[in-house]
Design an enzyme around this catalytic site. Structure first.
Site, PDB file in Angstrom:
ATOM      1  N   TYR A   1       0.915  -1.231  -0.084  1.00 43.64           N
ATOM      2  CA  TYR A   1      -0.102   0.009  -0.019  1.00 43.64           C
ATOM      3  C   TYR A   1       0.828   1.324   0.087  1.00 43.64           C
ATOM      4  O   TYR A   1       1.993   1.143   0.809  1.00 43.64           O
ATOM      5  CB  TYR A   1      -0.958  -0.017   1.191  1.00 43.64           C
ATOM      6  CG  TYR A   1      -1.821   1.237   1.453  1.00 43.64           C
ATOM      7  CD1 TYR A   1      -1.532   2.078   2.203  1.00 43.64           C
ATOM      8  CD2 TYR A   1      -2.747   1.479   0.618  1.00 43.64           C
ATOM      9  CE1 TYR A   1      -2.287   3.364   2.427  1.00 43.64           C
ATOM     10  CE2 TYR A   1      -3.754   2.443   0.509  1.00 43.64           C
ATOM     11  CZ  TYR A   1      -3.295   3.416   1.653  1.00 43.64           C
ATOM     12  OH  TYR A   1      -4.139   4.667   1.898  1.00 43.64           O
TER      13      TYR A   1
ATOM     14  N   ASP B   1       9.311   2.398  -0.730  1.00 44.16           N
ATOM     15  CA  ASP B   1       8.399   3.240   0.103  1.00 44.16           C
ATOM     16  C   ASP B   1       8.910   3.060   1.480  1.00 44.16           C
ATOM     17  O   ASP B   1       8.421   2.031   2.027  1.00 44.16           O
ATOM     18  CB  ASP B   1       7.121   2.939  -0.309  1.00 44.16           C
ATOM     19  CG  ASP B   1       5.894   3.672   0.461  1.00 44.16           C
ATOM     20  OD1 ASP B   1       4.828   3.291   0.106  1.00 44.16           O
ATOM     21  OD2 ASP B   1       6.454   4.379   1.598  1.00 44.16           O
TER      22      ASP B   1
ATOM     23  N   LYS C   1       5.209   9.417   8.403  1.00 42.96           N
ATOM     24  CA  LYS C   1       4.800   8.890   9.680  1.00 42.96           C
ATOM     25  C   LYS C   1       6.107   9.478  10.681  1.00 42.96           C
ATOM     26  O   LYS C   1       5.769  10.804  11.243  1.00 42.96           O
ATOM     27  CB  LYS C   1       4.996   7.441   9.621  1.00 42.96           C
ATOM     28  CG  LYS C   1       3.762   6.989   8.756  1.00 42.96           C
ATOM     29  CD  LYS C   1       3.788   5.557   8.776  1.00 42.96           C
ATOM     30  CE  LYS C   1       2.662   5.030   8.085  1.00 42.96           C
ATOM     31  NZ  LYS C   1       1.162   4.862   8.331  1.00 42.96           N
TER      32      LYS C   1
HETATM   33  P1  KE4 Z   1      -0.534   8.538   4.170  1.00 49.01           P
HETATM   34  O1  KE4 Z   1      -1.118   9.257   3.085  1.00 49.01           O
HETATM   35  O2  KE4 Z   1      -1.758   7.630   5.006  1.00 49.01           O
HETATM   36  O3  KE4 Z   1       0.235   9.546   5.046  1.00 49.01           O
HETATM   37  O4  KE4 Z   1       0.522   7.439   3.637  1.00 49.01           O
HETATM   38  C1  KE4 Z   1       0.079   6.435   2.920  1.00 49.01           C
HETATM   39  C2  KE4 Z   1       1.025   5.298   2.991  1.00 49.01           C
HETATM   40  C3  KE4 Z   1       2.422   5.246   2.149  1.00 49.01           C
HETATM   41  N1  KE4 Z   1       3.231   3.989   2.153  1.00 49.01           N
HETATM   42  C4  KE4 Z   1       3.134   3.229   3.319  1.00 49.01           C
HETATM   43  C5  KE4 Z   1       4.153   2.164   3.221  1.00 49.01           C
HETATM   44  C6  KE4 Z   1       2.028   3.217   4.338  1.00 49.01           C
HETATM   45  O5  KE4 Z   1       2.160   2.353   5.159  1.00 49.01           O
HETATM   46  C7  KE4 Z   1       0.847   4.252   4.165  1.00 49.01           C
HETATM   47  C8  KE4 Z   1      -0.076   4.467   5.367  1.00 49.01           C
HETATM   48  N2  KE4 Z   1      -0.144   3.387   5.972  1.00 49.01           N
HETATM   49  C9  KE4 Z   1      -1.309   3.411   6.576  1.00 49.01           C
HETATM   50  C10 KE4 Z   1      -1.394   2.106   7.725  1.00 49.01           C
HETATM   51  N3  KE4 Z   1      -1.143   0.999   7.156  1.00 49.01           N
HETATM   52  C11 KE4 Z   1      -2.042   4.560   7.093  1.00 49.01           C
HETATM   53  C12 KE4 Z   1      -3.373   4.229   7.988  1.00 49.01           C
HETATM   54  C13 KE4 Z   1      -4.579   4.558   7.535  1.00 49.01           C
HETATM   55  O6  KE4 Z   1      -4.473   4.567   6.178  1.00 49.01           O
HETATM   56  O7  KE4 Z   1      -5.610   5.266   8.002  1.00 49.01           O
END
Ligand code: KE4
Length: 430
Positions: free
Chosen positions: A144, A239, A267
């Site tokens: 993801y 990523d 994060k």
């Molecule tokens: P954000 O747009 O949510 O800040 O980041 C996206 C993203 C990109 N790459 C990786 C490896 C990620 O894990 C994420 C976002 N992680 C999720 C949790 N698995 C965020 C939680 C959510 O979607 O509410």
């Protein structure tokens, strides 16, 4: 435990917010029940709207590696907020955080800050296409990278959790140039390069998958990707939004000794405030406007409050011995969880890389999405609810990762393991 205030707040939220939450995975759809509304948090703990206290292993999905409301972060933010909250102009803080990222992330020579991980991955792929003048990208099943249209293909995290067939609203044209392959399958990548090699701008992956649960790369996998990208003049893009400053101080690229051309971050670098970033070799980063022609922008990019929280967080974890202690604590926790599962005769497959960890309810190894998807998600849901009743807040999905912090002391680990023993006993006959 009483949840009446959370139930009341959830009912009100659903009237004005789709699904009552601002990010789907928070809705507890995969584990049943209703989401808890959190009132406050400190150290390893969160308190919900009914005053119930939980030991938190979600930590805002990774950012809070110092735990909640760390005094150094809070006091720095208090000082910063009195100087104004945003200027829309450059500040020394952005340079300070960029210098910290370049010091800690081995492949980073220049950094551009954005406001989320999604923006970071969306931008880094535009950069890869602009630099290579090629169109296709490879992403991996179960990875993801946020919710940009062209990446919502066989995604992990909430897409996997909710069993969504990817997403409506993404036109076929948006994903036409997105190729996919299983995680940990080098032959599949070799096949894609043989077929499309001269039009592949790059491959983006989570070097340690965290959005199908936590799944490490098999021996030689990352090095194999590095070799193929070099051979075909494509870019290797890590990523590290989740793995950055979590699997090692320098992320997965330090932990495994494989250098990507570009890295997406997020994060931890925001310390809980909205920050994303993309970084890499100066030669590539100089393509980004206004140094070069590739456009990317953001009203609040480099926001002084977010920069402040990120600076305090990175300065704290780079102190000698801190990261080693974080990993040792995570290891102690994982060993205890495994022992508790074994005592209850419940088969689990555990993974841990640095301060990221996971427990799959399966007796088979998990190496990719297909094997992760075979986990007993219903048993995970029962364990999640049992742990919640014991005062421990885990990720509300089997396809997420647990996170550790400096606030999770020996006493907190011991309390967690007592809770796990009780929770496993509770579900062992279900
Ligand atoms: P954000 O747009 O949510 O800040 O980041 C996206 C993203 C990109 N790459 C990786 C490896 C990620 O894990 C994420 C976002 N992680 C999720 C949790 N698995 C965020 C939680 C959510 O979607 O509410």
């Amino acid at each position: 435990m009483n949840f009446s205030n959370s139930e009341r707040l959830f009912a009100a939220a659903q009237k004005v917010i789709p699904g009552g939450v601002n990010s789907p995975v928070r809705a507890f759809r995969a584990v049943g029940g209703q989401p808890l509304f959190i009132d406050r948090a400190e150290g390893p703990y969160m308190w919900d709207a009914d005053g119930n206290r939980y030991i938190d292993y979600v930590l805002s999905w990774g950012p809070l590696i110092l735990g909640h409301a760390h005094p150094d972060v809070v006091n720095a933010l208090k000082r910063a907020v009195e100087r104004g909250v945003s200027y829309g102009a450059p500040t020394a803080l952005e340079t300070e955080l960029a210098e910290l990222v370049c010091e800690l992330v081995p492949s980073a020579e220049q950094v551009r800050f954005v406001n989320s991980g999604t923006e970071a991955t969306m931008s880094v792929l535009r950069l890869a296409r602009a630099f290579t003048k090629r169109n296709k990208i490879i992403k991996l099943q179960g990875n993801y990278h946020g919710h940009a249209d062209f990446l919502l293909v066989q995604a992990g995290s909430g897409v996997a959790t909710l069993g969504l067939p990817d997403s409506p609203g993404v036109p076929a044209g948006a994903t036409r140039d997105t190729l996919t392959a299983p995680f940990n399958d080098l032959a599949a990548i070799e096949g894609l390069f043989n077929q499309h090699g001269d039009d592949i701008a790059g491959i983006i992956l989570e070097p340690v998958a965290g959005n199908m649960g936590c799944v490490p790369p098999l021996e030689g996998y990352l090095a194999g990707l590095r070799r193929l990208c070099t051979q075909y003049d494509a870019l290797l893009i890590f990523d590290e939004v989740m793995t950055g400053f979590r699997v090692a101080l320098g992320g997965a690229q330090e932990y495994y000794g494989v250098m990507p051309d570009l890295t997406a971050l997020g994060k931890v670098i925001g310390g809980g405030l909205p920050v994303g970033a993309y970084a890499g070799r100066r030669e590539i980063m100089q393509t980004v406007a206004p140094a070069g022609p590739m456009y990317q922008a953001g009203t609040l990019s480099g926001n002084p409050l977010a920069m402040t929280a990120g600076i305090e967080t990175l300065k704290a974890i780079r102190e000698p011995g801190v990261f080693e202690q974080l990993v040792a604590g995570t290891t102690e926790l994982c060993q205890g969880l495994g022992a508790a599962a074994e005592a209850a005769n419940i088969p689990v497959y555990q993974t841990q890389v640095g301060t990221m960890f996971c427990m799959f309810f399966t007796d088979q190894p998990v190496v990719n999405w297909d094997t992760a998807a075979k986990s007993d998600t219903q048993k995970y849901a029962r364990f999640f609810q049992a742990m919640l009743r014991q005062g421990v807040y885990l990720a509300p999905s089997q396809f997420e990762t647990g996170f550790f912090s400096t606030a999770h002391t020996e006493g907190v680990i011991a309390a967690t393991l007592r809770a796990a023993e009780a929770a496993f006993q509770e579900i062992m006959d279900q």
